[in-house]
Design a protein around this motif. Structure first.
Motif, mmCIF file in Angstrom:
data_model
loop_
_atom_site.group_PDB
_atom_site.id
_atom_site.type_symbol
_atom_site.label_atom_id
_atom_site.label_comp_id
_atom_site.label_asym_id
_atom_site.label_seq_id
_atom_site.Cartn_x
_atom_site.Cartn_y
_atom_site.Cartn_z
ATOM 1 N N GLY A 281 41.154 41.669 31.458
ATOM 2 C CA GLY A 281 42.311 40.969 30.928
ATOM 3 C C GLY A 281 42.847 41.495 29.619
ATOM 4 N N GLY B 35 39.808 46.922 32.137
ATOM 5 C CA GLY B 35 40.363 47.892 33.078
ATOM 6 C C GLY B 35 41.577 48.502 32.409
ATOM 7 N N ARG B 36 42.668 47.791 32.499
ATOM 8 C CA ARG B 36 43.952 48.343 32.020
ATOM 9 C C ARG B 36 43.923 48.701 30.528
ATOM 10 N NH1 ARG B 36 48.326 46.528 34.165
ATOM 11 N NH2 ARG B 36 47.379 44.979 35.504
ATOM 12 N N TYR C 284 45.953 51.289 37.356
ATOM 13 C CA TYR C 284 46.341 50.800 38.674
ATOM 14 C C TYR C 284 47.366 51.670 39.382
ATOM 15 C CZ TYR C 284 43.628 46.820 37.175
ATOM 16 O OH TYR C 284 42.603 46.040 36.740
ATOM 17 N N GLU D 183 34.640 43.690 30.589
ATOM 18 C CA GLU D 183 35.016 44.539 31.724
ATOM 19 C C GLU D 183 36.477 44.977 31.635
ATOM 20 O OE1 GLU D 183 32.402 42.214 35.154
ATOM 21 O OE2 GLU D 183 34.488 41.688 34.853
ATOM 22 N N LYS E 50 38.505 49.812 39.488
ATOM 23 C CA LYS E 50 39.758 49.794 40.254
ATOM 24 C C LYS E 50 40.975 50.158 39.411
ATOM 25 C CE LYS E 50 41.023 44.833 39.974
ATOM 26 N NZ LYS E 50 39.986 44.306 39.046
ATOM 27 N N HIS F 118 37.339 35.760 34.039
ATOM 28 C CA HIS F 118 38.434 36.739 33.943
ATOM 29 C C HIS F 118 39.672 35.909 33.654
ATOM 30 C CE1 HIS F 118 41.298 39.870 34.488
ATOM 31 N NE2 HIS F 118 40.459 40.733 35.016
ATOM 32 N N SER G 100 44.983 39.266 34.275
ATOM 33 C CA SER G 100 45.240 40.635 33.855
ATOM 34 C C SER G 100 46.475 40.732 32.957
ATOM 35 C CB SER G 100 45.417 41.526 35.095
ATOM 36 O OG SER G 100 45.136 42.857 34.772
HETATM 37 C C1 LIG Z 1 40.171 43.820 37.943
HETATM 38 C C2 LIG Z 1 38.984 43.269 37.256
HETATM 39 C C3 LIG Z 1 38.768 43.568 35.913
HETATM 40 C C4 LIG Z 1 39.734 44.349 35.065
HETATM 41 O O1 LIG Z 1 40.898 43.636 34.835
HETATM 42 P P1 LIG Z 1 41.958 44.168 33.752
HETATM 43 O O2 LIG Z 1 42.962 43.092 33.710
HETATM 44 O O3 LIG Z 1 42.483 45.468 34.246
HETATM 45 O O4 LIG Z 1 41.239 44.333 32.472
HETATM 46 C C5 LIG Z 1 37.609 43.099 35.325
HETATM 47 N N1 LIG Z 1 36.714 42.363 36.020
HETATM 48 C C6 LIG Z 1 36.890 42.038 37.319
HETATM 49 C C7 LIG Z 1 35.858 41.235 38.018
HETATM 50 C C8 LIG Z 1 38.031 42.477 37.972
HETATM 51 O O5 LIG Z 1 38.219 42.146 39.247
#
Ligand SMILES: *Cc1c(COP(=O)(O)O)cnc(C)c1O
Length: 411
Positions: free
Chosen positions: A229, A276-277, A389, A274, A61, A189, A192
């Protein structure tokens, strides 16, 4: 509000931008978002150097762009997807099903069955109801139970909606075993853009408790999922001050935690993260343009400059709720380094997006940003650190301002 509140960290010179990103931004003559695949690749390799042996499942995402997914998949990463559409996108982009997990604890029976048909075998869970549904619609699957965290220290806490306390996780994973599923892991998690190492320390302590309690019941997990995160480094806070995360300390806490868990619970224990950002935010930027720099008198009679840009909260910068971005004005390449750029005065302005919504502003309390007074309508403006995002949190076209086209630049 006075000019004294204007902030000096809200922009960088053109020279501070990574070369591929600068090339992509310079080449753009229309608005767009550009991604630097080489930067993303370097960031991925750096992450593996910090956390050797970890399995990366990129949180789709954060950047649902096929080229980015294919780039990361080619380097060995997998994907954390939140539903059937994201799962399908990951598989289409070349991520193997075995490296694609269904990381959302919120899913319908139908979504679970769909994922199972796609060959997905790893599912997140956090309740007895959900784990029973996984057993019914994805028989034999592997499940990992998400533990709740406080979200303290993060810009977006993600607390409340997801995860359960350690004691409940034990119950959920025992139930998984009884129902013929494979209790494979626990996840967290910590929120973020998590700015503290303490958040991971607390999560690791909870994980250790669950592993110990499960061990007493004869359940041995094979993976610990440290979740998302991890922060980006290029954001400004709402006052316009650079947000500098203690990233070295965070990695040190993670390495220590991984070592301790392996020592206590077996060398076999694998680790997943995991991000993301962290992997994409600083490697994407938006080329927008000036709609107008206007001086208007407010209700208090005071004159105030407003810089209206073509891009705002509804077409790429949704996260303006909690942060601000660095701006670059390439027509004034050395701005704000005065007096090098003689002839360009700076004026404090409220920076805002193009729509008819007053929330569409770069800062909710209208903190001022210094901008070149000679900006003209149509001048390009580069908005940095919007690789995460931006494309996913964009409206269909609120007020007709359509989503930005994107470009992914390779090596
Ligand atoms: C959104 C999400 C992430 C990524 O989060 P970031 O803060 O962008 O690193 C990782 N795991 C799950 C389950 C998420 O929903």
């Amino acid at each position: 509000m006075s000019a004294a509140t204007a902030c000096d960290t809200a922009y960088d010179g053109v020279g501070s931008i990574a070369a591929p990103l600068r090339a992509a931004l310079s080449a753009a003559s229309e608005d767009r978002i550009v991604y630097d695949l080489a930067g993303i690749e370097d960031g991925y390799r750096a992450l593996l150097r910090e956390l050797p042996g970890i399995d990366v499942r990129f949180a789709l995402k954060a950047c649902p762009v096929d080229e980015v997914l294919a780039c990361l998949a080619g380097l060995g990463a997998g994907v954390d997807a939140a539903g059937p559409q994201e799962l399908e996108q990951a598989l289409r982009a070349g991520v193997p099903p075995a490296r694609t997990h269904y990381g959302n604890t919120v899913k319908s029976d139908r979504d679970i069955a769909h994922a199972h048909r796609l060959g997905i075998r790893d599912f997140a869970t956090d309740s007895l109801e959900d784990v029973r549904a996984v057993a019914a619609h994805a028989p034999g699957a592997r499940v990992f139970c998400r533990l709740a965290t406080s979200g303290d220290g993060a810009l977006w806490g993600l607390s409340g909606k997801f995860g359960c306390p350690p004691a409940d996780a034990v119950r959920v994973l025992e139930t998984a075993r009884e129902l013929g599923l494979v209790p494979s892991g626990v996840s967290v998690h910590v929120g973020s853009q998590q700015m503290t190492a303490d958040a991971w320390r607390a999560a690791l302590d909870d994980i250790a408790d669950v592993l110990t309690a499960l061990g007493r019941r004869g359940i041995v997990l094979d993976r610990v999922n440290l979740g998302g995160g991890l922060p980006a480094s290029g954001y400004l806070d709402r006052r316009g001050v650079l947000l500098v995360p203690p990233i070295d300390k965070i990695f040190a806490v993670l390495r220590d935690g991984m070592r301790e868990l392996r020592e206590a619970h077996g060398r076999h224990l694998g680790f997943v993260i995991e991000p993301g950002r962290h992997l994409v935010a600083d490697h994407g930027a938006i080329r927008a343009h000036v709609a107008r720099l206007a001086g208007r008198r407010g209700r208090d009679g005071e004159r105030q400059y407003w810089l209206y840009l073509s891009c705002g909260k509804f077409n790429g910068l949704y996260e303006l709720d909690a942060l601000r971005y660095r701006l670059v004005f390439p027509t004034f390449p050395t701005f704000p380094a005065f007096p090098a750029d003689r002839g360009t005065e700076r004026v404090p302005a409220v920076v805002a997006g193009p729509t008819c919504d007053s929330d569409d502003a770069y800062c909710h309390d209208h903190t001022l940003t210094d901008v070149p007074r000679d900006l003209a309508s149509g001048d390009p403006v580069w908005i940095l650190s919007c690789g995460a995002y931006a494309t996913s949190y964009t409206t269909q076209g609120f007020n007709g301002f359509a989503p930005l086209p994107y470009e992914a630049w390779g090596r």
